[in-house]
Scaffold this motif. Structure first.
Motif, PDB file in Angstrom:
ATOM      1  N   SER A 267      -1.231   7.080   5.679  1.00  0.00           N
ATOM      2  CA  SER A 267      -0.984   7.455   4.282  1.00  0.00           C
ATOM      3  C   SER A 267      -1.466   8.879   4.032  1.00  0.00           C
ATOM      4  O   SER A 267      -2.509   9.296   4.548  1.00  0.00           O
ATOM      5  CB  SER A 267      -1.706   6.494   3.326  1.00  0.00           C
TER       6      SER A 267
ATOM      7  N   THR B  15       1.163   3.906  -3.113  1.00  0.00           N
ATOM      8  CA  THR B  15       0.845   5.302  -2.823  1.00  0.00           C
ATOM      9  C   THR B  15       2.015   6.208  -3.201  1.00  0.00           C
ATOM     10  O   THR B  15       1.824   7.298  -3.758  1.00  0.00           O
ATOM     11  CB  THR B  15       0.500   5.476  -1.332  1.00  0.00           C
TER      12      THR B  15
ATOM     13  N   HIS C 114     -12.278   6.828  -0.303  1.00  0.00           N
ATOM     14  CA  HIS C 114     -11.252   7.306  -1.234  1.00  0.00           C
ATOM     15  C   HIS C 114     -11.599   6.959  -2.680  1.00  0.00           C
ATOM     16  O   HIS C 114     -10.793   7.226  -3.582  1.00  0.00           O
ATOM     17  CB  HIS C 114      -9.892   6.694  -0.891  1.00  0.00           C
TER      18      HIS C 114
ATOM     19  N   SER D 212       0.832  -1.207   0.000  1.00  0.00           N
ATOM     20  CA  SER D 212       0.000   0.000   0.000  1.00  0.00           C
ATOM     21  C   SER D 212       0.866   1.256   0.000  1.00  0.00           C
ATOM     22  O   SER D 212       0.612   2.210  -0.758  1.00  0.00           O
ATOM     23  CB  SER D 212      -0.927   0.005   1.217  1.00  0.00           C
TER      24      SER D 212
ATOM     25  N   ALA E 120      -3.255   8.847  -1.295  1.00  0.00           N
ATOM     26  CA  ALA E 120      -4.096   7.658  -1.166  1.00  0.00           C
ATOM     27  C   ALA E 120      -5.300   7.751  -2.094  1.00  0.00           C
ATOM     28  O   ALA E 120      -5.683   6.769  -2.743  1.00  0.00           O
ATOM     29  CB  ALA E 120      -4.546   7.501   0.281  1.00  0.00           C
TER      30      ALA E 120
END
Length: 223
Positions: free
Chosen positions: A152, A130, A192, A126, A157
């Motif tokens: 993040s 990112t 998101h 992740s 993100a």
């Protein structure tokens, strides 16, 4: 006063299949804490065998290795600890950038890429994706028994996750990822803009063969 020095480093990874013009599915799979890639990738042997010519699975191994008990015996690897974490994150991002570049050079431009992280590997992949800042995204992100990091940067993100298919997976007896945590994670990712699906299975904090095959079949369907 603490200082840093950047040095060359040899990283190792395990691979099933050989990238070629015939490759249709490329999976990058990141192991959990205390595991080694050579054993972790064995869980994917039956998946790669479903299409041995068109599927390549690559398991990078974390850069920090240690004895699991005492000063000898079985060895495991860790992606990072709390010590000098920002430098460790930067190093693993550089490592994964280089590995991705090497693999994509030998695959067709339209290869479908699935990135899967298990346990500690979920935070690793992740953060790496990112950090790429939208320059490259996989066709699917699988977070198995672990979290998308809460620290993040929101803008980065969102850039990664907007319209990205994400699958969250965990067993019904997982001691690290309970059902309420999974649901909260799914909602956070949807905020998101991710297209989130969840998969469960009867079991604990481990990979599950039938679920891996299900993920592969879904990837084939959408390719």
């Amino acid at each position: 006063m603490q200082r840093h020095l950047t040095v060359p480093r040899t990283a190792r990874y395990q691979q099933l299949g050989e990238p070629s013009a015939a490759t249709r599915q490329l999976w990058l799979v990141a192991h959990g804490y205390g595991q080694l890639a050579e054993y972790f990738i064995r869980h994917f042997t039956s998946v790669q065998a479903l299409d041995p010519v068109g599927t390549v699975i690559v398991a990078p191994e974390a850069l920090s290795r240690f004895y699991l008990s005492g000063t000898s015996g079985r060895v495991g690897a860790s992606w990072m600890t709390s010590a000098d974490r920002l430098a460790e994150i930067a190093d693993q991002n550089t490592y994964l950038d280089a590995l991705l570049h090497r693999l994509l050079r030998t695959c067709p431009p339209d290869v479908r890429v699935t990135v899967l992280g298990f346990s500690q590997g979920t935070a690793t992949v992740s953060r790496w994706l990112t950090h790429l800042g939208g320059q490259w995204r996989p066709q699917q992100l699988v977070l198995w028994a672990g979290d998308f990091p809460a620290d993040s940067e929101p803008g980065a993100a969102h850039q990664l996750l907007q319209d990205l298919p994400v699958v969250l997976v965990c067993g019904d007896q997982d001691e690290y990822m309970l059902p309420p945590q999974l649901l909260a994670q799914a909602e956070s990712l949807r905020q998101h803009g991710a297209h989130v699906a969840t998969l469960g299975f009867a079991g604990g904090h481990a990979l599950h063969a039938a679920t891996l095959q299900q993920l592969y079949e879904q990837a084939i369907t959408h390719s």
